[in-house]
Design a protein around this motif. Sequence first.
Motif, PDB file in Angstrom:
ATOM      1  N   ALA A   6       0.947  -1.109  -0.035  1.00 32.54           N
ATOM      2  CA  ALA A   6      -0.033  -0.134  -0.045  1.00 32.54           C
ATOM      3  C   ALA A   6       0.865   1.124  -0.001  1.00 32.54           C
ATOM      4  CB  ALA A   6      -0.922  -0.027   1.108  1.00 32.54           C
ATOM      5  N   ILE A   7       0.727   2.079  -1.126  1.00 32.72           N
ATOM      6  CA  ILE A   7       1.685   3.164  -0.989  1.00 32.72           C
ATOM      7  C   ILE A   7       0.640   4.503  -0.858  1.00 32.72           C
ATOM      8  CG2 ILE A   7       2.957   4.720  -2.659  1.00 32.72           C
ATOM      9  CD1 ILE A   7       3.281   2.254  -4.539  1.00 32.72           C
ATOM     10  N   SER A   8       1.105   5.175   0.367  1.00 34.42           N
ATOM     11  CA  SER A   8       0.212   6.387   0.679  1.00 34.42           C
ATOM     12  C   SER A   8       1.002   7.656  -0.033  1.00 34.42           C
ATOM     13  CB  SER A   8       0.316   6.539   2.326  1.00 34.42           C
ATOM     14  OG  SER A   8      -0.078   7.766   2.766  1.00 34.42           O
ATOM     15  N   GLY A   9       0.265   8.293  -0.749  1.00 36.75           N
ATOM     16  CA  GLY A   9       0.781   9.376  -1.234  1.00 36.75           C
ATOM     17  C   GLY A   9       0.341  10.625  -0.691  1.00 36.75           C
ATOM     18  N   SER A  10      -0.139  10.667   0.790  1.00 32.62           N
ATOM     19  CA  SER A  10      -0.209  11.972   1.635  1.00 32.62           C
ATOM     20  C   SER A  10       0.978  12.381   2.259  1.00 32.62           C
ATOM     21  CB  SER A  10      -1.378  11.645   2.579  1.00 32.62           C
ATOM     22  OG  SER A  10      -1.547  12.636   3.589  1.00 32.62           O
ATOM     23  N   PRO A  11       1.073  13.605   2.170  1.00 30.42           N
ATOM     24  CA  PRO A  11       2.216  14.086   2.760  1.00 30.42           C
ATOM     25  C   PRO A  11       2.015  14.168   4.465  1.00 30.42           C
ATOM     26  CG  PRO A  11       1.142  15.786   1.852  1.00 30.42           C
ATOM     27  CD  PRO A  11       0.591  14.724   1.407  1.00 30.42           C
ATOM     28  N   SER A  12       0.807  14.024   5.018  1.00 31.15           N
ATOM     29  CA  SER A  12       0.336  14.094   6.338  1.00 31.15           C
ATOM     30  C   SER A  12       0.022  12.818   6.799  1.00 31.15           C
ATOM     31  CB  SER A  12      -0.825  15.156   6.483  1.00 31.15           C
ATOM     32  OG  SER A  12      -0.929  15.182   7.845  1.00 31.15           O
ATOM     33  N   PRO A  13       0.669  12.370   7.938  1.00 34.93           N
ATOM     34  CA  PRO A  13       0.192  11.291   8.585  1.00 34.93           C
ATOM     35  C   PRO A  13      -1.103  11.016   9.333  1.00 34.93           C
ATOM     36  CG  PRO A  13       1.759  12.413   9.925  1.00 34.93           C
ATOM     37  CD  PRO A  13       1.830  12.929   8.641  1.00 34.93           C
ATOM     38  N   THR A  14      -1.670  12.390   9.279  1.00 38.05           N
ATOM     39  CA  THR A  14      -3.148  12.627   9.881  1.00 38.05           C
ATOM     40  C   THR A  14      -3.954  12.949   8.998  1.00 38.05           C
ATOM     41  OG1 THR A  14      -2.514  14.811  10.379  1.00 38.05           O
ATOM     42  CG2 THR A  14      -1.976  13.312  11.932  1.00 38.05           C
ATOM     43  N   SER A  15      -3.831  12.566   7.721  1.00 35.42           N
ATOM     44  CA  SER A  15      -4.927  12.997   6.677  1.00 35.42           C
ATOM     45  C   SER A  15      -5.994  12.142   6.765  1.00 35.42           C
ATOM     46  CB  SER A  15      -4.240  13.481   5.420  1.00 35.42           C
ATOM     47  OG  SER A  15      -3.828  12.159   4.699  1.00 35.42           O
ATOM     48  N   THR A  16      -7.152  12.413   5.977  1.00 38.41           N
ATOM     49  CA  THR A  16      -8.323  11.671   5.635  1.00 38.41           C
ATOM     50  C   THR A  16      -7.622  10.736   4.802  1.00 38.41           C
ATOM     51  OG1 THR A  16      -9.075  13.180   4.084  1.00 38.41           O
ATOM     52  CG2 THR A  16     -10.140  13.211   6.267  1.00 38.41           C
ATOM     53  N   SER A  17      -6.992  10.907   3.698  1.00 36.46           N
ATOM     54  CA  SER A  17      -6.474   9.942   2.686  1.00 36.46           C
ATOM     55  C   SER A  17      -5.795   8.742   3.448  1.00 36.46           C
ATOM     56  CB  SER A  17      -5.556  10.745   1.619  1.00 36.46           C
ATOM     57  OG  SER A  17      -4.825   9.897   0.878  1.00 36.46           O
ATOM     58  N   GLN A  18      -4.851   9.385   4.324  1.00 36.86           N
ATOM     59  CA  GLN A  18      -4.272   8.223   5.187  1.00 36.86           C
ATOM     60  C   GLN A  18      -5.262   7.313   5.883  1.00 36.86           C
ATOM     61  OE1 GLN A  18      -0.861   7.538   5.309  1.00 36.86           O
ATOM     62  NE2 GLN A  18      -1.598   5.519   6.523  1.00 36.86           N
TER      63      GLN A  18
END
Length: 382
Positions: A6-18
């Motif tokens: 799983a590749i997370s493209g979010s720059p934030s660890p607390t995002s809704t995307s994450q």
Amino acid sequence: MATVVAISGSPSPTSTSQALLRHVELRLEVAGHTVVTIHPRDLPADALLAGDSSDPQIAAAVAAVASADGIVVSTPVFKASFSGLLKTFLDLLPQFALAGRPVLPLVTGGSPAHVLVLDYALRPVLQSMGAAPVAAGWFVSSAQLRRYEDGGLVLDPAAAGPVADVTDGFLALLDGRPAPALPAPRVDRARVSPVAGAADLRVLLVGPDDPRLAGLLADLKVEYITRYAAYTPETTLVEVPPADFVRPRGTFVLLAEGDEIIAGGAIRRYDPRTAEVKRVWTSLKHRRRGLAVRLMAQLEKAAADLGYERVHLTTGPRQPEAKELYLAADYLPRFDLDAEPESVGAHAFGKELVPGAGLVAWPPVPGTDPHAAQPVPVGAAR
């Protein structure tokens, strides 16, 4: 079983995307697969920007992608496209790094106007890297996501169903089975009767080892862990022993339409006169048909048939739809409905099956009979 990267493209660890990615990872894990998550934001910035594949952390990430059986890619929308962080990581990979593996794309954005980012920005890049196939992905708008500070996430039902569909399609591809190109359309099915025992559904009373419980229990684990961002006895469904759900102390109640299990729940002994309701579930594919109301009626009937005179249950502060269900089903709240849900903790309810049986007080008053009727807290009555 497969290994999924799983590749997370979010720059934030607390995002809704994450948080959405973690939800999908949980669905893959309860299906028995191993999930390895890559966070490009945590890779060495200089090596990432320079495309230095000799860096040990970069090399390990590239090797993980190369050895994966399938890939999940999640990204927020920035400037009408997927994140630059994700693009930078994908640029590190060989041209056909995804060849022969299914890829599931997930996109989150602030507005439905960004829905085309999935098919017109991200999908072509994944296809150019040889992904075979790129599974039907899904776009989730910010309005359909509620994230808590601890990482918990509540998905709006309008998004939860399609996300489950595309994940199931990806699972089919991992298993070598065909998957639909798009999520199954949501069709308006007839509402079910609210009356226990009505002939429109089959009612099955089963024990905790029945294989037909698998889907119910898997969905509940994913839902609870997602909402509360924690692995606890309650979210992993091990807080009570399975023997509690064996007759005559308790039972699972399943509702079936044809051969499909579409709702279910359980009762267990809380005390000699009181049944506790647990494991309440309705299929994401059959929401808004009145199933939850019917299920509660069937659970109450099962409790009465086992000799119980009243019902006790609790739900969590991040399950507002459950709270509304129990209030609508004439359960008496044992907490202040006007209080902030997170400050209340467990939301306890009670209902008499036999008039005059009394309701379970929650929490019990020290030095009193915990099962005697107690006044409802001020402001709680509705």
